[in-house]
Design an enzyme around this catalytic site. Sequence first.
Site, PDB file in Angstrom:
ATOM      1  N   LEU A 505     -30.296  60.695 -35.303  1.00  0.00           N
ATOM      2  CA  LEU A 505     -31.114  60.038 -36.318  1.00  0.00           C
ATOM      3  C   LEU A 505     -30.572  58.674 -36.712  1.00  0.00           C
ATOM      4  CD1 LEU A 505     -31.792  63.107 -38.657  1.00  0.00           C
ATOM      5  CD2 LEU A 505     -33.325  62.139 -36.941  1.00  0.00           C
ATOM      6  N   GLY A 508     -23.250  55.319 -38.773  1.00  0.00           N
ATOM      7  CA  GLY A 508     -22.616  54.289 -39.585  1.00  0.00           C
ATOM      8  C   GLY A 508     -21.121  54.411 -39.518  1.00  0.00           C
ATOM      9  N   GLY A 509     -20.432  53.830 -40.519  1.00  0.00           N
ATOM     10  CA  GLY A 509     -18.976  53.820 -40.514  1.00  0.00           C
ATOM     11  C   GLY A 509     -18.356  55.184 -40.663  1.00  0.00           C
ATOM     12  N   PHE A 510     -19.108  56.176 -41.213  1.00  0.00           N
ATOM     13  CA  PHE A 510     -18.544  57.498 -41.429  1.00  0.00           C
ATOM     14  C   PHE A 510     -18.821  58.440 -40.271  1.00  0.00           C
ATOM     15  CE2 PHE A 510     -19.348  56.074 -45.882  1.00  0.00           C
ATOM     16  CZ  PHE A 510     -18.029  55.950 -46.227  1.00  0.00           C
ATOM     17  N   SER A 512     -22.018  59.850 -37.113  1.00  0.00           N
ATOM     18  CA  SER A 512     -23.404  59.879 -36.652  1.00  0.00           C
ATOM     19  C   SER A 512     -24.135  61.065 -37.256  1.00  0.00           C
ATOM     20  CB  SER A 512     -23.440  59.957 -35.118  1.00  0.00           C
ATOM     21  OG  SER A 512     -22.794  58.834 -34.549  1.00  0.00           O
ATOM     22  N   LYS A 527     -24.272  65.558 -40.215  1.00  0.00           N
ATOM     23  CA  LYS A 527     -23.420  64.381 -40.077  1.00  0.00           C
ATOM     24  C   LYS A 527     -22.075  64.801 -39.492  1.00  0.00           C
ATOM     25  CE  LYS A 527     -23.347  60.991 -43.055  1.00  0.00           C
ATOM     26  NZ  LYS A 527     -23.554  59.785 -42.236  1.00  0.00           N
ATOM     27  N   ASP A 623     -21.196  52.603 -51.246  1.00  0.00           N
ATOM     28  CA  ASP A 623     -21.948  52.047 -50.111  1.00  0.00           C
ATOM     29  C   ASP A 623     -23.459  52.149 -50.342  1.00  0.00           C
ATOM     30  OD1 ASP A 623     -22.210  50.793 -47.681  1.00  0.00           O
ATOM     31  OD2 ASP A 623     -22.081  52.629 -46.495  1.00  0.00           O
TER      32      ASP A 623
END
Length: 834
Positions: A505, A508-510, A512, A527, A623
């Site tokens: 989907l 980001g920095g944390f 997928s 996640k 964020d």
Amino acid sequence: MGNPFSPICQNHYFVPTLIFILCFRLSPSASATDTISSNQTLSGDQTLLSSGENFVLGYFRPGNSSYYYIGIWYQQISSKTIVWVANRDNPVVDKNATRLRILDGNLVLTNDSKSPAWSTNLTGSSGEVVAVLGDDGNLIIKSGSNSSSAEAPLWQSFDYPAHTWLPGAKLGINKRTNKTTLLTSWKNSDDPAVGLFSLQLQPSSEYFIFWNMSDDYWTSGTWDNQSKIFSLVPEMRLNYIYDFSYVDNENESYFTYSVYKSANTVSRFVMDLSGQIKQLSWLPTQQWNLFWSQPRQQCEVYRLCGPYGVCSESTDNFCSCLHGFSIASPNDWNLSDWSAGCARKTGLNCGVNATTNKDKDRFFPMSSVKLPDSQQSKSVGSSSECENYCSSNCSCTGYTFQDGSCLTWGGDLFNLWQLSTSDQSGKNFYLRLAASDVPNPSSKPNVAAIVGGSVAGVIALVGIALLGLWAWKRRSTRTKTVEGTLIAFAYRDVQAATKNFSEKLGGGGFGSVFKGTLPDSSEIAVKKLESISQGEKQFRTEVSTIGMIQHVNLVRLRGFCSEGDKKLLVYDYMPNGSLNAHLFNGKDSNILDWKTRYQIALGTARGLTYLHEKCRDCIIHCDIKPENILLDAEFVPKVADFGLAKLMGREFSRVLTTMRGTRGYLAPEWISGVAITAKADVYSYGMMLFEIVSGRRNSEPDGDSKIKFFPTWAASKLVEGGDLLDLLDPSLGSEADLDELSKICRVACWCIQDEEVHRPTMGQVVQILEGVLEVNMPPIPRALQLYADNQEQIVFFTESSSSQSSQTRSNNSASTVASKNQNAVSQNSAPSQE
């Protein structure tokens, strides 16, 4: 030099002479000065130290290299950071047998064979000279008989930078000598030799980044001396640390910059080996913070991944090899030098080499890619004709068919970019490979095979169904471990629910995010966390705490998985995706009307208020941006990723500063390195409000293709009393409640005030948007560089019935006013809607 008979040496007075000499040679490094004169040399561990102890010059060995270089680095910074290298293309092997000395009016580095490895190459200099390391990091050669600071140096390192541009140095063109001062990247992290990427000033007063000194792939745009920004770098409008200036006269054209004293920070500007220019500042947290970088996306760098490499923004290493290819130079690849690219695993068969049909080269399909460079076009009638045309040409390495044209590529492929599946600009591409590297098409089965296969298939399906039922029951039992309100999932269950993480989907920095479906048919979003190092018990404890936080405007955490280094979070799936998809990428059917946008702004504020004010411990999101606001089936906003700052702990600041696409939402205190509060979320929320109004990124071009920083324009319209409907997303056709539009613009301006004390709390924002409190006209933040005479206005709101709604307060009463307004809110708040 110190006493060679110091206590440590006296203990060895009668040992062999070699140890005596060793003791004698160690002492010079303990009394470093900032100067090398004609009777001195620098060798081994000896260094020069600038007078203010800001910089050091000495020998260094980068990374795992076996070679030594003369360089300059910061003295007061714990992480050894090189800012200049003398002999970057001619290293030495033995630093103890190497000498840096004044020789014939030059500063010369001689190697162990006493041959020059580097020199300042001054001609015509006479008399005694000295080399002095300045407190600005500039190494200068000047006359030893006249040490006047007003005298121009005979030579200086600022005129010969390596990859770093320090404050005070000039980067430009000497019109008398036609010499350009440029920055060039290192070859890789272990080798400071001249790399592929360079930054140069052009006569048009704009900078270009070049690949291999030939192809340019980024420009700063021209300089606007009034606004102090480059036209294509709108982020500079938010700059409050650096003061850039441009000088253009008959002798030279150059840029230079300084750091504002109030910023109290160490800064450097780097032509990075990644092919990006980067402005960094040193934080009190003992790390370098990325202020901004260009090009904005790593994959925009020209030929970053070399031949047959493909770039992806969703992977940590950015570069990977195309299917059927392997890394050409693994050692360089591990040092983030991908320029050698990839090589074929199997050679092609074409023409006379293909004896049978099965030996012929085939084409491997790739989807959602940005096409490589240097294509040729031919008009054909169909995709199959295009394939045949490429197949018949042995030099054709790939093709695509679009709009009746057959685009083909010959030779090595460069600049392939793997895009996300949601990116509408992605194309299908067909890569030529050897037959053995492409799966064989299935052959036609005979009747006996069909009958036999059918019988076997029925038996197998029955067996699989029974086995699956048993496994499902077993997994269901195992998955029912409940911690608080959360389900502790087994990894294999999540793997099955997401079909082995096949439907991505986003990321980001944390980590997928992948879509999945549980056995009860409910849809989930999973996640996969990265860069997290907590132990099992700590992770479970913190996730359980986050799982107890429930609010209608927060994404619900359903469960988690923690098995070794596999850390997963399982959320409710949001069918309408994230806010950014509707604001920036939406088609006509996805355009959000004004009423929906206003409710999204209000709902998001309510969710953040809950995190900041209603939880046992204040949770700072860190964020806030449209990508982290998800929309359910009714377009109710849900703040996502609100617990990740807590989960990432000390690692979070590192993740955030390297995260792409979020720097436009960061509050000034993030960059200056001070401890952040919930007001950092308020700033990010304000930036997002502007994008909700305009339907575009804050720094995207306007309709006339001119770069405009939207918050600056909006603030100007607001203060000047202009038509606020001009700010509205054109797709809405001026269909908006003008009072709500004015209210939301005022709130946005208050939220992005430079000082935390001048920003409202999220609870106050909620009450303003609900109509409980009125909001006064805001001052223009200093960062927007407009209307400095309005800086004394600091009241963000008053009570709806107050006669003070149009009054202002002086700057020196900021704390008092903020305190009074806090009390006003508590006395006039609406019933809780949380």
